[in-house]
Design a protein around this motif. Structure first.
Motif, PDB file in Angstrom:
ATOM      1  N   ARG A   1       0.820  -1.208   0.000  1.00 23.93           N
ATOM      2  CA  ARG A   1       0.000   0.000   0.000  1.00 23.93           C
ATOM      3  C   ARG A   1       0.855   1.260   0.000  1.00 23.93           C
ATOM      4  O   ARG A   1       0.538   2.244  -0.684  1.00 23.93           O
ATOM      5  N   GLU A   2       1.938   1.246   0.737  1.00 22.93           N
ATOM      6  CA  GLU A   2       2.826   2.411   0.760  1.00 22.93           C
ATOM      7  C   GLU A   2       3.411   2.663  -0.630  1.00 22.93           C
ATOM      8  O   GLU A   2       3.486   3.814  -1.085  1.00 22.93           O
TER       9      GLU A   2
ATOM     10  N   ASP B   1       0.686   4.072  -3.017  1.00 22.45           N
ATOM     11  CA  ASP B   1       0.411   5.482  -2.725  1.00 22.45           C
ATOM     12  C   ASP B   1       1.564   6.371  -3.204  1.00 22.45           C
ATOM     13  O   ASP B   1       1.337   7.478  -3.712  1.00 22.45           O
TER      14      ASP B   1
ATOM     15  N   ASN C   1       1.255   6.695  -6.939  1.00 27.54           N
ATOM     16  CA  ASN C   1       0.154   7.609  -7.252  1.00 27.54           C
ATOM     17  C   ASN C   1       0.603   9.064  -7.124  1.00 27.54           C
ATOM     18  O   ASN C   1       0.266   9.916  -7.964  1.00 27.54           O
TER      19      ASN C   1
ATOM     20  N   TRP D   1      -7.866   2.047  -9.183  1.00 24.56           N
ATOM     21  CA  TRP D   1      -6.519   2.632  -9.131  1.00 24.56           C
ATOM     22  C   TRP D   1      -6.124   3.229 -10.481  1.00 24.56           C
ATOM     23  O   TRP D   1      -5.679   4.376 -10.555  1.00 24.56           O
TER      24      TRP D   1
END
Length: 248
Positions: free
Chosen positions: A17-18, A21, A24, A56
């Motif tokens: 997840r890190e 992100d 992104n 996403w």
């Protein structure tokens, strides 16, 4: 100059997840001309994983092309794998194997997955005659002077990484694509980045592999590639989560 982001093997269901992100934020802040996603969006081709992947990609807000990876074919349902392997991709249909033409660079998709193979490990690559002919037609149609980047999930030949692709028909496909004008083949699957030059006769082609944004890292931390094009030349940097980028 034109910049592309080359990302692969996010494996929604086991994504970092890190890292996602972080990617992104880089897309939002740096606005690449396009994102080239070379497969394994999901971990087990589950509907909820595809839903997360579709959300996403839609939120990135830039042109995107997506290749199908071996993890994106139904894993637990043999009937679905053989009869309707891409049904859960419908939310992403307009992005799948999508050719792109951006500022003198043509992105040509090449399918390297197979719903069935005559070997025990179906995760490895396979280039069918039909898939190759489709890609060759696109490459040959590129105007003279333009760069051709082929996007595939599996490396067509081995690149010296710990993980392997063992792509059947890969060397034959690579030779044909180079003759058709390919300047680079972008791939994923092995979860570690690379950029190597390979000669086919008197022509050179770059083999460029992206790392992973998943928890399933191998020798390198989560990463994506930044490819910068300046006229007819281009360079690759691997950008690592939490670490300096490295020219490949």
């Amino acid at each position: 100059m034109t910049r592309f982001f080359h990302v692969s093997d996010v494996h929604f269901g086991r994504e970092n997840r890190e890292a996602v992100d972080w990617f992104n934020a880089k897309v939002r802040d740096e606005k690449p001309a396009a994102v080239i996603m070379t497969g394994d969006l999901t971990m087990r081709a589950r509907a909820k994983e595809f839903a997360a992947a579709a959300e996403w990609l839609e939120r990135l807000g830039v042109p995107i092309t997506v290749e199908v990876g071996n993890h994106d074919l139904p894993y637990f349902n043999p009937f679905a794998r053989l009869a309707m392997p891409y049904r859960r991709y419908r939310a992403l249909e307009r992005m799948i194997e999508r050719p792109l033409d951006i500022r003198g660079v043509s992105i040509v998709p090449l399918k390297t997955t197979a719903r069935f193979q005559f070997r025990t490990n179906w995760s490895k690559g396979h280039v069918s005659h039909h898939a190759l002919q489709k890609s060759l037609a696109l490459a040959e149609a590129v105007p003279a002077g333009g760069l051709v980047f082929v996007a595939a999930h599996h490396p067509l030949i081995e690149a010296g990484t710990r993980a392997t692709s063992r792509t059947r028909g890969g060397r034959r496909a690579l030779e044909a694509l180079v003759q058709a004008g390919a300047n680079a083949v972008l791939s994923g699957h092995v979860h570690d980045p690379f950029d190597i030059e390979h000669c086919v006769g008197d022509r050179a082609v770059r083999l460029i592999g992206a790392g992973t944004l998943s928890e399933r890292t191998r020798d390198q931390p989560p990463s994506f590639n930044e490819i910068t094009v300046d006229g007819t030349s281009f360079s690759t940097r691997a950008r690592f989560l939490g670490e300096p980028s490295v020219a490949l």
